[in-house]
Each structure stands twice: as C-alpha cells, then as structure tokens.
Design an enzyme around this catalytic site. Structure first.
Site, short mmCIF file in Angstrom:
data_model
loop_
_atom_site.label_atom_id
_atom_site.label_comp_id
_atom_site.label_asym_id
_atom_site.label_seq_id
_atom_site.Cartn_x
_atom_site.Cartn_y
_atom_site.Cartn_z
N SER A 128 0.81 -1.22 0.00
CA SER A 128 0.00 0.00 0.00
C SER A 128 0.84 1.28 0.00
O SER A 128 0.31 2.35 -0.25
CB SER A 128 -0.93 0.02 1.21
N ILE A 145 7.00 -10.46 8.52
CA ILE A 145 6.87 -9.01 8.37
C ILE A 145 5.73 -8.70 7.38
O ILE A 145 5.95 -8.49 6.20
CB ILE A 145 8.18 -8.36 7.90
N GLU A 146 4.52 -8.71 7.90
CA GLU A 146 3.38 -8.25 7.12
C GLU A 146 3.12 -6.80 7.55
O GLU A 146 3.94 -6.19 8.22
CB GLU A 146 2.17 -9.16 7.36
N VAL A 152 19.62 -17.88 -2.11
CA VAL A 152 20.19 -18.81 -1.13
C VAL A 152 19.40 -20.11 -1.18
O VAL A 152 18.17 -20.11 -1.14
CB VAL A 152 20.14 -18.19 0.29
N HIS A 193 2.16 3.78 8.36
CA HIS A 193 1.09 3.71 9.37
C HIS A 193 1.47 4.49 10.62
O HIS A 193 2.63 4.54 11.00
CB HIS A 193 0.81 2.25 9.74
N CYS A 217 9.87 8.99 -21.24
CA CYS A 217 8.52 8.61 -20.83
C CYS A 217 7.67 9.87 -20.84
O CYS A 217 7.88 10.78 -20.05
CB CYS A 217 8.53 7.99 -19.44
N ARG A 256 1.85 -10.87 1.38
CA ARG A 256 2.35 -10.55 2.71
C ARG A 256 2.73 -11.85 3.41
O ARG A 256 2.05 -12.86 3.27
CB ARG A 256 1.27 -9.87 3.57
#
Lengths: 481, 435, 121
Positions: free
Chosen positions: A45, A338-339, A171, A49, A402, A313
């Site tokens: 997003s 890590i969400e 890895v 936050h 562009c 996520r």
C-alpha cells in the site's frame, strides 16, 4: 568469513544492511531476484502507518511507532518521497463509533501522537468526497504515504556506498557449523557460491520460514497472503487527500482509498491466501472486490484504472513479527513474519537488529559512515529554473523518454549508472517512474531498452523486464521463413 | 531561459501537424514552428508500413511512410521550420496578451518558451494499456500494445514474440496480425469483446481471412499465465453485459499478447491549458473552426477525436491550419451575428466534431464528423436543424470502427436559421429506421 | 446460379458486393460504388491478388530495415513466397522511396520497391 549475511533485499533486508553499514563489519546481502525491492516491498500500500492498529505490547506496535518517527527523518537524509498526509479510519455506521474509540485508546497506549475522533461535519471538510455514510472517523495525523521502491533503493544504495556487498543469487541452503574454537558459524549455499558467515539475518519475506526452519528446531510457519490493488490515473489523484481506511468489521478488514506519494489514487488490498509464494496474479473476483469495497469509502469512486497488481504478505501463524536472535541458533537473526505494518516498521527493525548484531560481534562504529544518499532528480517535479539547471549540466535531461510521467534520458541513465543501478526495465521503471503512467510503457519501452543495452554493454535482445527469462525481443524478423 | 515569438506553433509533426502547417503556410502565414518529439517527422505513419493510405487525398494507394513523405516534402518546399527531438512540457494562455505560451525542451536549446499567436494541437493519441482493461492474471513480459509490437517489427526488424494472441480488433491489431504472420510468427486468434469488430472491414478481410486467423467476437482474455514471460492466456466468451460466461474458457498457449483495444487522444497539454474537454471523444470541444474554448488554440487529428483514415486527418488538419491562419491574419474578423448552432447527437450517434457551429464563421461547406455506437444496417442517417429535416441519408452499413461524416452547406443552413428568429439553434444528428 | 458475398478492399469504404456467377463466369455484380469495386469483385472471385508490404535488411543505414511493397498486385497464393524471398535481400544505405529492391519478385511480374527513406549512418 563474512561477519553478516542478509537473506533478502526487500525493504527490511536493505534497512538492516544500511544500519549495519554504520559498523565496521563485512556484510553481504543475497537476493534471488535480479534487483532489490522485487518481492513484497514492490507491491504494497505504500502507507506509513501511524501505529494505532497493532495490539499494545506487540512487536508490531513497537516497531510501527518507532518506524513512523524514523521515516520522517530518513526521507530527508536518504532523499526518498514521503508525505505526511494523515490517515482517517472511517466508521461507515453508528455502531462503528465504539470501534474507533477502542482504536483511539489502543493508539494512545502505543504512543501514537495526535489521535482524535472527528465528527461528520469536520470529516466532510477534511475530505469533501468522503462517503455520505461516514458517521465519524479516527484521525491519525502522523499517517503518511511513501514510495516503497525508492525507500528500499535508498537503504540499499546507502548500504552499498558504505561497503555492503549485494549478490543477486538465491540462497538454497544454510548449515549451522562450529569452528575449531567451538564458535557457531553458518555455511550459506547460493547457486554455485558457498559463503561462511558468523551471523545470518533472515529477511526472506514469504520464504523466511524456509530459512528459519533450516537451522532452528522451533519451527515457524508463514502463509503468503495475497493483496490485490487497483491504481488510478493521476487525473483522479486529488480525489482524496488523506489515506482512508475502513473500520474493520466482522465481514473483513476493509479496503483503503489513498493518494500515492506520486499523485495517483490507489485502492486495495484484498486479503486471500495465495496459491504459493510466487502467486502474484490478480483475479477477476479480487479486482471486483477492490473496486466495490473501495466505493464504500467515497462518493462516486473514480474508475480510471491504469494498472492493477498483487503482492504477497508474509503472515506468520502467531500474527506478530518475529525479530531477534533465534533461541537455538546463536548468530541467526530473524526478521520474519513481516506483514503490515512492515514497510513502516522496517527502519526501526533495521536499527534494532543492527545494534544487536554489532553488540554480538563487538563491532565498533565506522568513522567514515556517510548517512546521506541523493535520489535521482526528477524533471517532472522540478521547476522550470531547476530543469534548465539540470539540462545545463547534462543535455539528456531535456530528452524525454517517458511522456506520461515526463521522465528524461538523463534520469534513466542515472538510474542505471548509480550504485546498485537498474539492470532491467522494471528496475528503471521503479527507480524513475518511466512506464508508471497511463500508457504503462507503451511509448517508453522501446526507448528504455536501448539505453539499458548501451550502458550494460548488452544487445537489446538481452534486455529483460525483471530478469530470469522475462525477455522482450525474440530474434529477427523472417528468421523462421 | 530563452523566449521566442511565433505566429503559429504546431505541436506534433505527424500527419495532422504536417497538413495543418502546409495549409496555414498556403494561406500566407510564414512564421510557423512545428515541434515534434520524435527524431523524424511523420509520426506514427513511419511505422505503418502497410498500404491503404492516401486514396482520398492523392487518389492512389500509398504506405504510411510514403504518405508522410508527401507532406514532409510539402513542408520542406514551403520551408516551414520544425524542431525534432523536442518535447512540449507545458502550454498556457496569457490572459493579458492573448498569447499562448509553449514551454518545450530539447538537447540543444535546453528549456525554452515560445509565445504564439495561435497554437494547433496535433499530438495524436496513445493506445489503451492492459491496466485500463482490468485483465486479471500475472504481469509478465510479452504483453504489448499493438503499436509497440509494430514499432519493434517495422522500425527495428525485431520480433516481439512468436506465438501470438491479439485482444481487440482495432485496426492496428488487425494489421499486426498480418505483419507478424508475414515475418514468421504464428497468430492464434483475435479476440474482440464487442459483438462487432472495432476495425475496418477491409482489414478483417486482408489481415485475418487471408491467413485463416479466427476472429472471436464477444470474447475476451480472462487470465494471463506466466510469471516471467507470457506462457498462455485464457479466453472466454462474454454475455450481453460483457461478463465472461463460465465454462466457455479456452486456454491458448502463447508467448505474446497484443492489445488493440482502442486509442485515447493524448491531451495532457490540452488539460494543462484548461480547455474544455469532451468526455466522449477524450478530445477538446471545438467549434466550426476546430477552435477550442481557448481563443486561438485549434485542434485536429487524433488528439481531437480518433480517426479511422489518415486522409480524414489530413483534411481536418488542413481546415484547422486555414482557420488558424485566418485567426492570425485577422481574416475571420467579420461581424458575428450571434447565431449559434449546438449540435446534438442521439439515437446511436455518439458525438460530433465540431459540437458547436457559429454560422457567421462557417465556410461554404462544413464537414461534421462523428461515429455511431453500434453496428447499423440499412438505416437512415437523419439531420434536423431547428426541427426541419436537413438530410436523410440512406446507409447500408454504419459501424463504430468507421467514422461517418455529413457536409453542411452554409447557404442552406443560413436560410433555415434566418426563419427561426432566435439566435440559439439546434442541429440533431440521429440514426433512424427506414420507413 | 452461384452468388458470392464480398467486402470490397479496394478502398477503406469496404462496400458489400454481391457477385453472381454461372459456371465460374461472372454474370452480375452489385453493391459496389465505383468501377474499382467491380474490378475487384470480378478479380477476387476468379484470381485474387494482393499488394504485399514487408521489410528488407539495410546495411550502413540509420535504421536496420527499410519498408518495401510490391509495386503491383501479386497473386494471393504467392504472398508468403514473396515475403520469404525477401529474407535473403539486403540493400545498402542510402535507400530512397521508390528504389527498386527486387525486380519481378517470384515471377509475379511485380517489382519490390522501397517505401521509406533510410539515410546513411
């Protein structure tokens, strides 16, 4: 022997690398994709936050609030786009008021500054296009929007400039071994390379459970949760000023409507279990859900989609971040699960883990650490005077590649030639915004590819979208006739 | 930063800009500047190497580059100045002087301003991208707009893919089906969401039928497979509400998806200028002089509304060039009698260009161009002015892919409006059943 | 009596033409709006022809390829042969519109000519 090997060059891995580069340590980052910022960090997003959402006492709460504070400073030091536009959590029915009050209390406990409930009248003034159904809202003034790509690139470039090496190789194995003194070290296999390292940082996103479970007895489990988004044309960008969340209800967490830091309007995300850790496909149902739920927050939702995308996520079963040294694997540090609010928390996670690791390895701070990184100048955002100045230095800043986002060859060359520069079309796109606009590379693709080819010393046929066989050109005309 | 003055600035050196320039020069305006962002004049025609251009204008069948070259020759003969590799980045109106301020930049001049008495907008259009179509699935390489594929094939001699599905039956998509077949690729099918083709009939015959490429009407792409490069697409039939019909999905293994799903006028500069826009065409509203609501700013070609034939672009652009010249030379300063005809389109007619006509400024004959919103067979095209039937044209076929036009005769129009006794008039264009 | 429905491709108007045939011979043509349509319809039902447009390689030019066309129509069934024959053709820059690139391509009697200008690099 490396001091630290970081697995994953997403925003978390790069933030840790950047903080570690303050210390006198030999640090390497391994990334399975062709560029940094290719996983969750590129498809989220882009919200900073404020921190009212996480349960007090959790790692999410702690690193969110700290991370928010850090991003304000870092966006200047590392020159990435950030705007404190404030967030509004909407109660779309009167029953929601109680929920907002709970969030307010939770936010206060988490130390979020400035939270307050705004009533309908004030809300309408703040957001004239807000839904008529919105009764009141929780206002979080420290909520913000950020360019997740350039935040990640900024960390990575600054880390590399301060001596961290980046290896674009996945890895495949980690072995926990002991040296002759009985000290634990790790042997990392990545393609044909084998690297011994005193410590490991697991910042592998949706794959973090795989690496953790290679060396730890106490297993973790991560589910990739897909979030789908729709991005609107810039002509719809001013439709809202704040990030509009919906108060979570029994039927779900809601869809946000937000301006992006680059002036588009964005809706999303959905939250459904993904098929696998590579399943970033959008679905008809998902995109429908995004648009229909987003339309609850505002009147006459703009429907000028220029692209849609999905990100994954990393949701750990415990639903909190896992951060720190593993109990049964000394020197193995997790930054797992890590969400959301991971993007916001990343800088704080970086500071925290870097301190732990430096302490463990008794590493002193470097005297020559340079905390400053300069971003790519933007012709689109520059004033005419600044444009003229840039063009005077390099006439290629007058050569538009562009047209939608007004990105010039000068910027594209900078993106390719700088530290950890772009090697793919997507890499150029995310660094410069060439191809991010309403024609979505229709015009600039054929103009970007030759610049990449020239600067990388390749033929145009070899230039790819994102590496790993994502070729564009398939040989010469008539070659099969 | 340097500033120059010009009588006329033409933004875009494609077919519209070139024809406008030649026309304005022919009318006696000499202080002209064409600003083109590409490294050569001619615009998109340079990559349209197929034939079929010029039958109306030159009475012979030319390819795109040949057609462009005819106009480039005229521009050279008239010694009209042009700047290549130069991008216009801003356009504004100086209320005090009435001048238009064009901000542009290029590698040799840097950033500079041009103050112009008149401006002709001739920026053309762009293709609708995948995102605007909301096609679900992965986002691999191998998804091109038809025009991008055309650029690679025709300008670079490179194949953008070998096994191709085309979504949308717009003309560029149809042309590319043949082009890629000629160059060794296999085109599996063309899927079209609508129950009719968006392209010209001749292209369906020549580009698909000739090569046994199926045209799947009322079909769309519902999924794209392939994380890195396209590995295949799923095509489904759609119902009358354009919703995919469950169970009708067919998977096509392919490495390339070309999109030919419509063109959008490229009006960023027009927006910056603040001209009033027509949401149906995506171009500016213009009057009989092809003048926007910003005085002295004219528009023509695909930036105004998307055309099907370049010949019509040239015709429209020539009119815009003449009108801009009249504006600059003060030729249109005749008394405005205050009469205004608003053109209303209904019953199948989607829009018209122009949308408003001031009879005092009308030429002897005025071409009004428009498109219909559906395929109509054996209908009448009826035109009413102030309630009186002005025309009833029997039409064997009208289709959204083909532009229609009517020609208004000034003497006839003046006669009718003089009878009404009011200043505001209404002209209605509509599709009607034959009696 | 056999009837064939055609869409005329001689010009972009695309007239719908009906051809009436008897024993392979054209008896009547309707629906065309010009003589070219009549000619096309008669030809299309007896021996269809097309103009072929493609590219050939250029050496020493500002661009690697130059666009070409058959200066006259060629039999429809020869289209792919014509294109394939162009594969081995290379011209040297500069190339100008109208330059003959191949004479009498594939025995069709039609020359292949350049349709764009390519300057020397």
């Amino acid at each position: 022997m490396k001091d630290v090997t970081i697995i994953g060059a997403g925003v978390v891995g790069c933030a840790i690398a950047r903080e570690l580069s303050r210390y006198d340590l030999d640090v390497a980052v391994f990334e399975k994709e062709a560029d940094v910022c290719e996983g969750t960090s590129k498809a989220n997003s882009g919200i900073v936050h404020s921190g009212y959402d996480a349960k007090p006492g959790t790692l999410k709460a702690r690193f969110n609030v700290e991370g928010n504070r850090l991003i304000h400073e870092l966006s200047k030091e590392l020159d990435f786009p950030f705007k404190e536009n404030g967030s509004l959590i909407l109660a779309l029915e009167e029953e929601g008021r109680k929920g907002l009050e709970e969030l307010l209390e939770r936010g206060n406990k988490n130390g979020v500054p400035g939270l307050r409930i705004v009533e309908k009248e004030e809300l309408k003034e703040m957001e004239p296009n807000v839904s008529e159904n919105a009764v009141c809202a929780l206002y979080a003034p420290t909520g913000g929007i950020v360019c997740p790509f350039n935040m990640t690139y900024a960390f990575a470039e600054n880390a590399a400039d301060n001596g961290v090496s980046f290896v674009f190789e996945g890895v495949t194995g980690i072995e926990k071994l002991k040296d002759e003194t009985g000290e634990v070290f790790y042997r990392i296999t990545a393609g044909k390379e084998t690297v011994d390292t005193r410590t490991v940082v697991n910042a592998a996103g949706v794959y973090a459970d795989v690496f953790h479970n290679m060396v730890c007895e106490k297993k973790i489990h991560i589910t990739p949760v897909k979030g789908q988004y729709c991005l609107m044309d810039k002509t719809a960008g001013g439709y809202v000023k704040h990030t509009l969340f919906q108060l979570p209800t029994k039927s779900g967490k809601g869809i946000l409507v937000t301006p992006t830091v680059h002036g588009n309007l964005m809706y999303g995300p959905t939250a459904d279990e993904a098929g696998d850790c590579e399943d970033t496909s959008t679905t008809a149902e998902g995109l429908d859900t995004v648009l229909s739920k987003a339309s609850l927050s505002v009147e006459d939702l703009p429907r000028k989609t220029i692209t849609s995308f999905a990100g994954l996520r990393a949701r750990e079963d415990g639903r909190d971040f896992i951060i720190g040294e593993a109990d049964d694997a000394p020197g193995f540090f997790d930054a797992a699960g890590i969400e959301s609010p991971g993007l916001t928390a990343a800088p704080a996670i970086g500071v925290h883990l870097a301190k732990l690791i430096a302490a463990k390895l008794n590493a002193p701070e470097k005297k020559d650490f340079d905390p400053v990184r300069k971003g790519i100048p933007s012709i689109a955002l520059a004033s005419d005077e600044e444009r003229a100045e840039l063009i005077k230095k390099d006439p290629l800043y007058a050569k538009v590649v562009c047209r939608c986002e007004l990105v010039t060859e000068g910027e594209i060359r900078d993106a390719i030639e700088r530290t950890l520069g772009a090697t793919t079309v997507d890499g150029v796109k995310r660094r410069t915004r060439a191809g991010m606009g309403r024609c979505q590379t229709g015009f600039c693709l054929a103009r970007t590819i030759p610049i990449l080819a020239e600067l990388l010393g390749k033929s145009t046929d070899e230039i790819e979208k994102s590496g790993h066989g994502s070729y564009y050109i398939d040989g010469e005309i008539k070659d099969t006739l | 930063m340097s500033e120059i003055k010009k009588d006329l600035v033409i933004i875009g050196g494609g077919p519209a800009g070139l024809a406008a320039a030649v026309s304005a020069a022919g009318e006696g305006v000499k202080d002209i500047l064409i600003i083109e962002r590409d490294i050569r004049l001619g615009g998109i025609l340079n990559q349209c190497i197929h034939n079929g251009f010029g039958l109306h204008t030159f009475k012979e069948e030319l390819t795109g580059p040949e057609y462009a070259d005819r106009y480039i020759d005229m521009v050279r003969k008239e010694q009209i100045p042009y700047m290549l590799d130069t991008m216009v980045v801003d356009l504004s109106f100086d209320e005090k002087t009435g001048e238009k301020i064009v901000t542009a930049m290029n590698k040799t001049e840097g950033l500079f301003y041009v103050r112009a008495r008149a401006v002709i907008l001739a920026m053309g259009c762009r293709e609708r991208p995948r995102g605007a179509l909301n096609i679900p699935g992965f986002r691999p390489s191998g998804i091109y707009s038809a025009g991008t594929a055309q650029y690679y094939t025709n300008m670079e001699g490179k194949l953008p893919g070998r096994k191709v599905v085309i979504l949308g039956s717009g003309d560029i998509g149809l042309i590319m089906a043949r082009r890629m077949t000629y160059e060794g690729a296999k085109v599996l099918c063309v899927a079209e969401l609508q129950p009719y083709s968006g392209g010209l009939k001749r292209n369906i015959v020549q580009c698909l039928d000739d090569f046994d490429i199926p045209l799947l009407l009322s079909h769309t792409v519902v999924d794209i497979k392939g994380k890195r490069r396209v590995e295949g697409v799923t095509i489904a039939e759609v119902d009358e509400n354009k919703k995919p019909i469950p169970g009708s999905e067919v998977f096509y293994e392919c490495d390339t998806l070309l999109l030919s799903c419509g063109l959008i006028p490229e009006n960023e500069l027009t927006d910056k200028l603040g001209a009033k826009m027509n949401p149906v065409t995506g171009g500016a509203f213009v009057n009989e002089s092809l003048e926007t609501d910003v005085p002295g700013v004219f528009a023509c070609g695909n930036v105004l509304h998307v055309h099907d034939l370049v010949d019509y672009v040239s015709g429209e652009a020539a009119a815009a060039g003449k009108n801009a010249a009249d504006h600059i030379l003060g030729k249109n300063a005749q008394e405005n009698d205050g009469n205004v005809i608003n053109i209303k389109t209904e019953n199948g007619v989607r829009y018209s260009v122009p949308s408003v006509v001031r009879p005092a400024y009308m030429p002897d004959t005025l071409t009004v161009r428009f498109r219909v919103g559906n395929e109509y067979r054996d209908k009448n095209l009826s035109v009413y002015l102030d309630g009186k039937q002005l025309m009833k044209l029997p039409k064997r076929i009208m289709a959204p892919g083909e532009m229609e036009q009517i020609i208004l005769v000034k003497s006839k129009v003046s006669e009718i409006i003089s009878e009404s006794g009011v200043k505001e008039h209404e002209l209605i264009i509509r599709v009607e059943d034959k009696e | 009596m056999e009837t064939r429905e055609l869409t005329c491709i001689r010009c972009p108007i695309g007239c719908h033409i009906t051809v009436e045939l008897e024993n392979g011979e054209v008896k009547n043509i309707t629906g065309n709006s010009c003589p070219r349509g009549e000619e096309y319809a008669a030809s299309e039902v007896t021996h269809p022809v097309r103009t072929v447009t493609s590219l050939v390689n250029v050496t020493g030019g500002e661009r690697p390829v130059v666009s070409v066309k058959t200066a006259g129509d060629v039999p429809k069934e020869k289209m792919m042969d014509v294109v394939a024959a162009l594969k081995s053709v290379t011209v040297e820059a500069p190339v100008a519109i109208g330059d003959v690139v191949v004479k009498d391509i594939e025995g069709t009697g039609a020359d292949v000519v350049a349709t764009s200008n390519v300057a020397k690099k």
